[in-house]
Design a protein around this motif. Structure first.
Motif, PDB file in Angstrom:
ATOM      1  N   GLU A 223       6.937  -5.248 -14.214  1.00 26.13           N
ATOM      2  CA  GLU A 223       7.220  -6.041 -13.021  1.00 26.13           C
ATOM      3  C   GLU A 223       6.839  -5.262 -11.763  1.00 26.13           C
ATOM      4  O   GLU A 223       6.285  -5.822 -10.808  1.00 26.13           O
ATOM      5  N   MET A 224       7.140  -3.965 -11.750  1.00 27.85           N
ATOM      6  CA  MET A 224       6.824  -3.144 -10.582  1.00 27.85           C
ATOM      7  C   MET A 224       5.323  -3.050 -10.359  1.00 27.85           C
ATOM      8  O   MET A 224       4.855  -3.048  -9.214  1.00 27.85           O
ATOM      9  N   GLN A 225       4.551  -2.965 -11.446  1.00 30.12           N
ATOM     10  CA  GLN A 225       3.093  -2.928 -11.307  1.00 30.12           C
ATOM     11  C   GLN A 225       2.591  -4.243 -10.719  1.00 30.12           C
ATOM     12  O   GLN A 225       1.692  -4.254  -9.871  1.00 30.12           O
ATOM     13  N   GLU A 226       3.175  -5.362 -11.153  1.00 24.33           N
ATOM     14  CA  GLU A 226       2.804  -6.650 -10.562  1.00 24.33           C
ATOM     15  C   GLU A 226       3.198  -6.694  -9.090  1.00 24.33           C
ATOM     16  O   GLU A 226       2.491  -7.290  -8.270  1.00 24.33           O
ATOM     17  N   GLY A 227       4.316  -6.070  -8.770  1.00 22.89           N
ATOM     18  CA  GLY A 227       4.707  -5.969  -7.371  1.00 22.89           C
ATOM     19  C   GLY A 227       3.707  -5.169  -6.555  1.00 22.89           C
ATOM     20  O   GLY A 227       3.406  -5.519  -5.406  1.00 22.89           O
ATOM     21  N   LEU A 228       3.175  -4.101  -7.136  1.00 25.59           N
ATOM     22  CA  LEU A 228       2.166  -3.305  -6.435  1.00 25.59           C
ATOM     23  C   LEU A 228       0.902  -4.117  -6.168  1.00 25.59           C
ATOM     24  O   LEU A 228       0.262  -3.961  -5.119  1.00 25.59           O
ATOM     25  N   ILE A 229       0.549  -4.975  -7.112  1.00 21.91           N
ATOM     26  CA  ILE A 229      -0.602  -5.854  -6.897  1.00 21.91           C
ATOM     27  C   ILE A 229      -0.365  -6.715  -5.661  1.00 21.91           C
ATOM     28  O   ILE A 229      -1.254  -6.876  -4.811  1.00 21.91           O
ATOM     29  N   ASN A 230       0.849  -7.261  -5.532  1.00 27.27           N
ATOM     30  CA  ASN A 230       1.161  -8.083  -4.360  1.00 27.27           C
ATOM     31  C   ASN A 230       1.215  -7.256  -3.084  1.00 27.27           C
ATOM     32  O   ASN A 230       0.803  -7.727  -2.013  1.00 27.27           O
ATOM     33  N   ASP A 231       1.711  -6.018  -3.175  1.00 32.23           N
ATOM     34  CA  ASP A 231       1.655  -5.124  -2.009  1.00 32.23           C
ATOM     35  C   ASP A 231       0.222  -5.023  -1.487  1.00 32.23           C
ATOM     36  O   ASP A 231      -0.033  -5.127  -0.277  1.00 32.23           O
ATOM     37  N   TYR A 232      -0.683  -4.801  -2.423  1.00 34.76           N
ATOM     38  CA  TYR A 232      -2.091  -4.603  -2.054  1.00 34.76           C
ATOM     39  C   TYR A 232      -2.702  -5.886  -1.498  1.00 34.76           C
ATOM     40  O   TYR A 232      -3.386  -5.869  -0.457  1.00 34.76           O
TER      41      TYR A 232
END
Length: 764
Positions: free
Chosen positions: A373-382
């Motif tokens: 989930e956190m990696q998917e969150g990083l995608i949205n950060d970017y």
């Protein structure tokens, strides 16, 4: 009477032994949330606060002893509580955002934080992860709190009075409240935040429902009480009043949202439903036990067991959820980058400079689904902000150094996480590695010099240049290793392999340490390896020299070979704890924590050197790792208010303890290996997410038997000084034969040394 007392002592001893030698059924009962809370700006024993929350929950609650807006939210030696705060604070240095407070008072209506403050005692305080209770002496009220991820229940036990009040403080920097007596309801929002910039529409919307009609309803602004039911200004709040009988309990149900009042209501109704206070408390306790029981420790002392689960508790908070679940059960979030409400995951509240080292590798081992989930969150950060964050609080924070998102992204994929858009993250890593960002702490500060010279120069006006160079070199390795895992061509990724050797450019043969270097290729002078700051970040050359996570063998060769390398490691502990604080103009708390620890130049209270103890394995002296790991666990950690030796830092310092207790540590994130130490307990059982178990047996373990005489993996003798992550994920049994005398023959064969980039062929 004496016989009865003796019998009770024996019963207590038996109970303790049963607790620590058998399977633990309720690990949350061992957690002390007050561990590390006896701290102040000049000396950190953890800089923690007692978080009443669920693992990775969006909202935490904590008693507030400090002034509203003070990062030192709760300090153990305080004697008054000003309120109970909803918080998202990752550390006192980062401070908070979206916070508001609630506080009961009786007698005279007092709403100002100093006037409403009440004396309290730890003797009348109960702190657990899932429940907090305290007696407020001035009000004669007991306050209880129990959480869900985005909501909470408060239960106030009042005396007999016609002047019972609950104060809501929406804090300054822009706030709003509205009282709706017909619904026994208060709504409001707070715009307060410490780190920016944030979009103009940032608000934390809250809704509060009481189970008792209001006798009095007033609002207030700063120092002035108002008769109206709705108010908006810089600093506003609300007061509702009741008539209460002795022992009468008033319950407040609270939820919040970064999206809207309606979304806060949705979360409240979903998460609290029709549950009473005790039902929410029981559910919260069950969630904590499920989360913590993924690791079961046996055969340690009661103090070791408490410390283990207290540190494990700290590893499962940050980054915390910034996402919400809408009326259609869709994952949505308010974006701290563009202010829009968008689909998908979002997390905040962590600094990769701290947590890339052990916290994220720990998630990849024990809790990989949350890191997905956190990696998917990083995608949205970017996608929403244009860059990966290096410190999110909740958006980009301009603090600390390095481009360590590269490590966080790479380690997750290399450790087996799948099912998310890794190609977008790959593009994000390349952008971050090759460009300066919108602030020094995003992208790479000094990247033009780094790429052209092979280092960030000391005399180019770029702060902490040597630290940045060393971290960029490791980050380049992490990018290269991920690129290989993704099958990227050498033409695309070869440059990162080349740059990963840039650490060599700062090695000073004269001192045998890392040293800042000028644009013309000369080393900066004068040079003191004891000088904190300047070329380095919260440390000195003795701390940062070891920041060659990916190529320790290469570092050892620069130092003259493994024997001289081991001698250099020994020097860290044998040197006096002297320091030069001139770059800071005063002694920062990290310096003081090293000075008083009586471990020489070893500064475990801060991150740069925390992996260094494990480097003896790369020099053929693993028994020295085993000795110093145990010393550090025994001396630097305890489940007490002064139980850390520096900032806990979002789970990183705790993750070091949890890993080390199990007997291994991720010296090189973005590599599929762990470096061996020695376990702390007689038995550790890790239940992996795939249903397999990792069992670590050390039946002879004791204070004296801290050395590894031999190791078997799945019943077969094992001579290597590292473990493979993929093999552990298949389920494994590690049998350690522990002894009081170091085995100085085991681990001396270079073929058994852990991974180094320059010698990686031995691990293929």
């Amino acid at each position: 009477m004496k016989k009865v007392f003796t019998a009770l002592l024996l019963l207590g001893a038996t109970f303790t032994q049963a607790q620590t030698t058998g399977k633990i059924s309720s690990p949350v009962d061992y957690v002390n949330p007050l561990m590390g809370s006896m701290s102040k700006p000049s000396l950190s024993n953890g800089n923690t606060y007692p978080a009443v929350a669920l693992p990775w929950g969006m909202n935490f609650w904590t008693p507030q002893t400090g002034k509203m807006g003070d990062g030192w939210t709760y300090t153990y030696d305080a004697d008054k509580i000003r309120g109970f705060k909803q918080t998202h604070q990752p550390s006192p240095w980062m401070n908070d955002y979206g916070q508001f407070a609630i506080m009961p008072v009786t007698g005279k209506l007092r709403f100002d934080q100093d006037e409403r403050a009440s004396w309290f005692s730890h003797k009348a305080e109960k702190s657990t992860p899932y429940y907090y209770s305290v007696y407020l002496a001035d009000a004669d009220v007991t306050t209880e709190i129990t959480p869900t991820e985005r909501a909470a229940q408060f239960r106030f036990t009042f005396p007999k009075t016609d002047s019972a009040y609950v104060v809501i403080d929406a804090l300054d920097k822009g706030s709003y409240v509205k009282i709706i007596p017909s619904e026994r309801k208060i709504i409001g929002y707070t715009k307060k935040f410490a780190r920016g910039p944030l979009p103009e529409n940032f608000k934390n919307y809250f809704v509060i429902y009481f189970d008792k009609d209001f006798k009095l309803s007033k609002t207030w602004s700063k120092k002035d009480l108002k008769d109206g039911l709705e108010i908006e200004s810089d600093h506003v709040g609300a007061v509702v009043g009741f008539n209460t009988k002795k022992g009468e309990q008033v319950v407040a149900r609270i939820a919040s949202s970064f999206i809207s009042f309606e979304q806060a209501d949705i979360s409240l109704k979903r998460e609290l439903a029709n549950d009473n206070f005790d039902a929410t408390k029981a559910k919260a306790k069950a969630i904590w036990n499920k989360t913590l029981s993924r690791i079961n420790v046996e055969g340690g002392t009661i103090d070791q067991t408490r410390t283990f689960y207290s540190t494990l508790y700290r590893t499962v908070f940050f980054p915390n959820k910034l996402y919400e679940i809408d009326a259609n059960n869709k994952i949505v979030h308010w974006s701290p980058y563009n202010g829009k409400v968008l689909p998908g995951y979002m997390f905040a509240g962590t600094g990769f400079w701290d947590t890339f080292r052990a916290l994220y590798p720990f998630l990849n081992l024990v809790y990989p689904s949350i890191n997905k989930e956190m990696q998917e969150g990083l995608i949205n950060d970017y996608k929403e902000g244009g860059w990966l964050p290096e410190w999110s609080s909740p958006s980009y924070a301009n603090i600390m150094v390095g481009n360590n998102s590269a490590s966080v992204v790479s380690d997750a994929y290399i450790k087996g996480l799948r099912g998310y858009d890794i190609e977008t993250l790959w593009e994000a890593l390349k952008k971050g590695a090759n460009n300066t960002g919108p602030m020094a702490a995003v992208g790479r500060d000094g990247v033009k010099f780094y790429n052209e010279l092979g280092y960030v120069p000391f005399d180019a006006g770029i702060h902490e240049n040597a630290a940045k160079t060393l971290e960029y070199a490791y980050d380049d390795f992490a990018i290269y290793n991920l690129g290989r895992a993704l099958g990227k061509p050498e033409s695309e990724i070869g440059i990162y392999a080349k740059r990963s050797m840039n650490y060599k450019n700062l090695f000073d043969p004269a001192s045998g340490l890392m040293r800042g270097k000028n644009k013309d290729g000369s080393f900066q002078s004068p040079f003191s390896p004891f000088k904190w700051g300047g070329a380095f970040t919260e440390g000195n050359s003795w701390h940062y020299t070891w920041s060659v996570f990916h190529d320790v063998a290469g570092l050892a060769n620069l130092m003259g070979g493994k024997d001289k390398f081991v001698m250099k490691l020994d020097s860290v502990f044998s040197l006096p704890p002297v320091f030069d604080e001139s770059a800071y103009g005063g002694v920062i708390h990290e310096i003081r924590e090293m000075q008083i620890a009586n471990m020489g130049q070893y500064a475990h209270g801060n991150q740069p050197i925390q992996h260094m103890i494990y480097l003896y394995n790369y020099g053929g002296a693993p028994w020295k790792t085993q000795y110093w790991v145990r010393e550090t666990m025994d001396r630097m950690y305890a489940a007490t208010p002064d139980g850390y030796c520096g900032d806990e830092d979002n789970g990183q310092t705790s993750a070091w303890y949890v890993f080390s207790s199990m007997g291994f540590y991720p010296v090189t994130p973005a590599v599929n290996e762990y470096v061996l130490g020695a376990p702390l307990f007689k038995k550790v059982t890790v239940t992996l997410e795939n249903g397999k178990t990792l069992v670590i047996n050390a039946p002879k373990n004791s204070d004296e038997n801290r050395y590894v005489n031999a190791l078997k993996v799945n019943g077969k003798p094992y001579s290597k000084l590292w473990l493979n992550h993929t093999e552990l994920q298949k389920g494994a049994v590690l049998d350690f034969d522990m002894t009081a005398t170091p085995n100085k023959k085991r681990g001396t064969n270079e073929a058994d040394f852990p991974y180094s980039f320059s010698t990686e062929k031995t691990h293929k």
